[in-house]
Every structure is written in C-alpha cells, then in structure tokens.
Design a protein around this motif. Sequence first.
Motif: not given
Length: 825
Positions: A255-271, A286-293
């Motif tokens: 039940n741990t929530t992955i941080p930056y989840w909405d960002d991950i979904l949006l980046y995935s669609s953008n990519i 996920i780095t300190q500054d957010g998700p990196k590909l």
Amino acid sequence: MFWILGLNKRNLNYIKKRNPRKNIRLANNKYKTKKFLEERGIPVPQTYDLIADRPTLFDYDFSHLPTRFVIKPNHGSKGNWILLVTKLDKEESIEAQKNEKKKEWTLLSRGEKWKQWIDRLLYSQVKWFGQYLRIKKEAVSDRDLKKILVGTIDGQHTLWGKPDQILIEEILTPGEQFAKFCEFWLADIRVITFNLVSIAAELRMPTLKSGGKANLAQWGIGFWVNICTGKITTVKYEDTIYTDEFPEELKHFQNTTIPYWDDILLYSSNIQYFANIWFLWIDRVITQDGPKLLEINARAGLEIQNIAQQPLEKVMKKIADLKINTPGKWIEITKTLFSKKKNSITPTSKTIYLSQQWQLTYTDSKENQEIEDVIITTDTNNKLNYMSPLLANKLKESTTVSLKFPNGLTIKEPRLRKSDNLHGEHISLWRNTLQKFYIKPIHKAKVQTDIFAKSAIIDEELDLLQILDQKLHNISKGISLSKFLKPTNYLDEFDKYITKRGKYNPQFIYDFPDSKQIIGRETALKRLWDEHHEWTLLHSPFATLFYAKIQEVENKVWLIKSFKAQDFDKTQYYNEKLYWKINKELLALSQKKIQEWEQPSNTQLWKRIGTHESIIRLKEYLKKNDISGVKIQQDPSLISRISVSVWSKPKIKLLTRATFRETEFKAILAHEVDTHLTRFVNGQKTWWHILRTWTAGYLATEEGLAIQAADTVYQKTIPAFDSIGKYKNYLLVSQSGSMSFRELADYLQDLPYYWWQRSRATTFQTLTKLKRGVMDTSKAAWSYYKNKIYLDWFTMIGEKYDNNTEIMIGKISLENLALFKKNED
C-alpha cells in the motif's frame, strides 16, 4: 484466461500495425532517444560522452569524467552489460596496480620472475601507468576496461550483432521517498502505454540474488502498481504472487504510494506522443528532483499481466479507437478506466446548501407566470415551510408554485406558510421537504457585512445585493481567458518547433466557446445591466463594484469573440480597455532597465534548493501563516515554476524538477502566498463571490502588491534590487503586435539579458504565453496584454499605495478601499 495478450498477438496486432519501423529504430537507440526527448522537456540522465568506434575508445581519457558514472551499450537490451564505474584517485590506483602485479607474479614461471626481479632492481619502484577504476568490487585499469568495451563496439551486446556505440552517462541517485526500493541498486518503474493512455505499471526492485539488476527473470522483485492511485497492491517474490498479505520482509512496501504518480502518467503519455510509438513501455527512476527517463522500448513486455492478474487486451480494446487531444484527458481516462471506487456521496444535483439563492416560479389565476429571485434557508428543527410576509402577499392568488435552484434542482408545489420572522425575499424549508436531498453546512448567502463601512450597504438592500452577487458569479465563472487562450494542439506544435530547430511559426488551435454560449453570456449580462440601469434598483455604494464588474466581464466576452474571429484591431481595442494602452515612456524605461540590469550573484541569492525541499518549505510556510486546505501538487506542464490557482479551491502547483535559489524562493512565497493566496482566503471568509474572485480593475493592484512583496524580500539581501520581470513583460508585449513568433524568438536572442539563453523548449513556452489567442503566429498580430499590467501598477498606482493601508481583505482594487470599514474615517 481470456483477454491475455500473447507475444504473437502483440507483435501482429499492435507492434506491426501501430509502431512505425522508423520510430522503433529511434527507441532502440538510447542516445538519440534521450536527445530527442530532452529537447521536448522530458527529464533524462545527463550524457557525458558517446564513443562511436575503436580508435576513439583506445584514445579515450576517463580523467575528465565525474567520480562515478555509468557505461552501457547504446543499442543494448534487458539491462545487459551496464557497468557502474567509480574512479579511484592516484594513491588508490597505485595500490590497485601493486595488487595486480602481485597476482601476475604468482602466475609467472621461475625464469620470468627472475627477469621481473632484475627490472625492479633497475627501476627501483613501481611506476604508475594510468587511471584505475572500480567496477562492482573489482579494480581494473583504464586499459583493461577499454579491452572489455571493445566487445560493445563490435556489437556483441546488440540483438542483431551490428557495430554499436558506448554511452557514458550520469549515475542516477534515488530520491528520499524512492531510496527504500534501492537497497541493492536502482529500482525502476515500468509503465506500459497504449494510444496515449497508461494501462499497466510495475515497480521492479533489485535484490542481492539478482546481482543488482531490476530484472524479474534474474530474481528481482516485481510490485504491481495500481495505475489509478499509484499504490503497490501486489508483489511477485521468488516466483510466488502475493496480494492479500505480503511476505514479512516486504510488508512495509504494501500500500505504499509511488511519489510523483500523476507526473509519471503525464510524462508517459507525452513520451508516447512525441515518439509516435503507440504500444510502448517506459522505464524511469525517481530522483530527488522527480522522475527521470531510463529508456523506452517499442516491444513492451507482457509478464506484468501475471503480477497484476489483469489481462491487457481487454483494456486495450476499450481505448483502441479513442482520439484524445489534451494531456489532462490522458490521465483522466487512465484513472476512469482503472478506478473501482463508486461515488457514495449524493450527486451534486441533489445538493442543497444551508443558505443559497433560488428562483420562485408561480402562476396566478389568469395563468400569468412570474419568477422571483429568493433566498432559501434550511431549518431541520422546523415542522413547516415558511415564507416572508412580502412573498406571502405576492402568492395570494397563485395556482401553482415551484422552487428552482440554478443547478436544475426543483421542488414542486412546496407548502409555504407566512412567518413574520422572515424578511425580504426569504423562504425557510423544513426537514420533511429536505429528506431527499444532501445538505451542505455552508452558508452561501449569509454573508459577513461587518467588514464594510457603515455607508457602503443599505440594510434593506442586503438580500438583493446577495442575489446580484450570485447572478454575476454564475455568469462570470465560465469566462476564463487563460482557459480559452490555451492551445489545444500545444504538444503537436511544440514538437514541430523543436524538430525544425526553432525556425517555425506555430499554427495554434483554440477551443473557443461556440456562438450559442457567447450569445448566452451576452444576453445574461445585458439583462442584468438593464435590471440595474442607472442604479434604479440598488443605491448602496457597494453596488458600484457589481456594475463595474458587469462592464469588465462584457469586455472579456468581446475579447474572446475578437480572438475567435482573429480580428486583431478589436483584440487590441479590448486589450486596452482591460489592461490599458502601451505607454511610450514605460516602453523606453523598460528598454533602459534591461540594458543596465545586472544579474545578482549566486552568493547574494544563496544556495540552490530542489523541488522536494521546496515543497517541505512551502508546507511549513503555510502552517506558520495559519493557512490550511491548500492542495500542493507538482505539474510537469507548467510554464512558470510555481503558480497559485484560486478559482474554486486554493491550489499551489510547482513545476516538476524546478529549482530555486533560497532568496528567490522566499520572494516567490511573498509574491504567491502572502499576496495572491492571502487575498483569496480573506475574500472567501466573507462569502461574497465578488471579493473571492475579483472586482473590476483588481489585477493591477493584485500583481503590483505581489511584486512589491517579492522585491521587499530581495532588497533585504540586495538593497538596490529592482525586479527585471515587469520590464521584460512590458517590452515583449509591446513587440508582439509587430513581430511573428519566429521574429520574436530572434528578438529575444539580441537582448543583452541573460534570461533568453535557455532551451528551445523554454523559449517556446514563453512565446506561446505571449502569443496566446493567435492562430497563425506568422502574422504580426496583437495577442494578450495581461503581462504588461505589472509595470503599469508601479507607475500609475504604486505611488498612491500606503503600506499601512488594509488592502488584503479580498481581490479588490486600490480604488475600492473607501467602501471598507478599516478605511472609514
């Protein structure tokens, strides 16, 4: 199991039909993929070097690289032959060389040892011949490393055996919230996207047994992530799948929530959108500054179906023919598809507030229908419905009566009795009438009046003012210039702009309201104005705020109509009515300030802070200022690094991976929180819509106060500081009417000012904001004046501002202060 997607069906029905070969080749090339997506604003690891052939490899000097880096095949797959390298210093290198010599000594024959011994006598010491590096726990010389890497150049690690390149890039450090998954090296998050919608996600965690690789086939651990919520709900551990209860050693992940989840979904669609690969998997860290590909793959794996116990093809069939234009919709559809929750709350169409405006419709004996605006209050302690004597008199000869709320809710034939305790246009409903409805304990019409000067509101007009407030709010709330002037094909034109290296004038499409909607707004505004023409109905000075706003809303409607027709003479005219004309003296001042401006040094601005730390500081700042109920979220699509949205519920958005200098961040908090958010919250407390949203002409005061608050923070560190932003905005707006999009980009490059020296992605964002509303940006057309208002305030209003004046009570302009109690003589 039905609907399980197999390899043959994946290859024939999805990869072959939907993934163009040209784009698959892009996905197979890690370096080109990174470069292509980085230009389009997708966060990727930094590339240090690309070694393309043997001569370059043998001459390569590792000394210029950072202490730690990653070496990988450019066309590699499945995480094979990825080397994590740490450079040793000179002393460690000499020690490693000595140890290597000892190992070699033991393998030499007696004659060879005698020869080595004589050499040592002659040279007396071991010479240091080059750099040593550590791969895993073993030290190797740079010469030996190059011998190992020859196999990569020769194509030993590619699927087809063709020559390859060596990619050297930064080692990604997991962020604080993601580090718990990375005990044995980097975990990654894999998302499968189809037709711009994320359909499956897993978190792959390395183990000691997997040798530090996040590969399930090599004994890594696979967590299934709920695509809707970002929560871990299932795990595959040592070939066993656990759903209800995780193994003891993994329970803390359930039940741990992955941080930056909405960002991950949006980046995935953008990519997927940019790469034009319609069945794709995407790996990221996920780095300190957010998700990196990490990488993309056009041949998405299918083992995730086993972990999730959810067949992919069933979902893919549902969305195969969807045509989605806006990024926000991608996330919305993803969450709708996978959400299992049902809304248990009564629908809003069945909602009644404790006090709110309704319409009373009644028919007299001659069948003439009349409509009255009334205030409905609720009292569950009453046994009957009551109305005021005024209404009772009007309903004496009525044959039918009904009550209608603006959202369409209707109560037919309510039985109403006269009550001397009610005044004006009031009706009180009792519990039996209300039992079918959901009641919210918010007093929408019972507003505070003690903040006003005694002369501002005539007591007998309070109810009518509240009705006018509600009516004007209902008309104006759908008129959002920022919404209508946002291109719907932003990503498509952005991609073209980057592809053509900035030598392109975008052709934007906007979702303007249709003619019926515009006519409806105009008719409603005209009817409201006619009702109050020349103040024949209301005489309270407070009513002047509403009359001025009616005119301003009408000007906004006409500005939208002008943009829709692309009539730029009219856009200029209504821009000037709303945001004032361009002043030649201010234009000259702006040019002078930009020529003379010097960027503050980093020592003056203090250390840099990242997104994660800035969120922590923002939460602490809100708590310190006793502001609650504000949602904080990260948004990778923001044009600015931080913005405050206060239309309905207060929300603060931060650009994902944004960084700030400490002084700069404090100034931003003064600008966004101390001014914009505080004025909204204070206006909300009064329950007057006009104070919570805006009064006519408020914007100049609002932005002027915000800039002044920010400059005050800067001036504590840099006494002579004068924010350059207001001059930059004025200058750019003044030039937008005489230049195309491309010409404006060239104009930026000629300015003696550091801020234009940014990526094409940022330039595109800046100019899109400047040219919004214009469809064909090759035209030199007037667009949107709003950004010039900052400097106008300083020169036209700012001199009148008194720091002791109480102006934070809501979104009002400086000229309206006389109506309020604290400014009454």
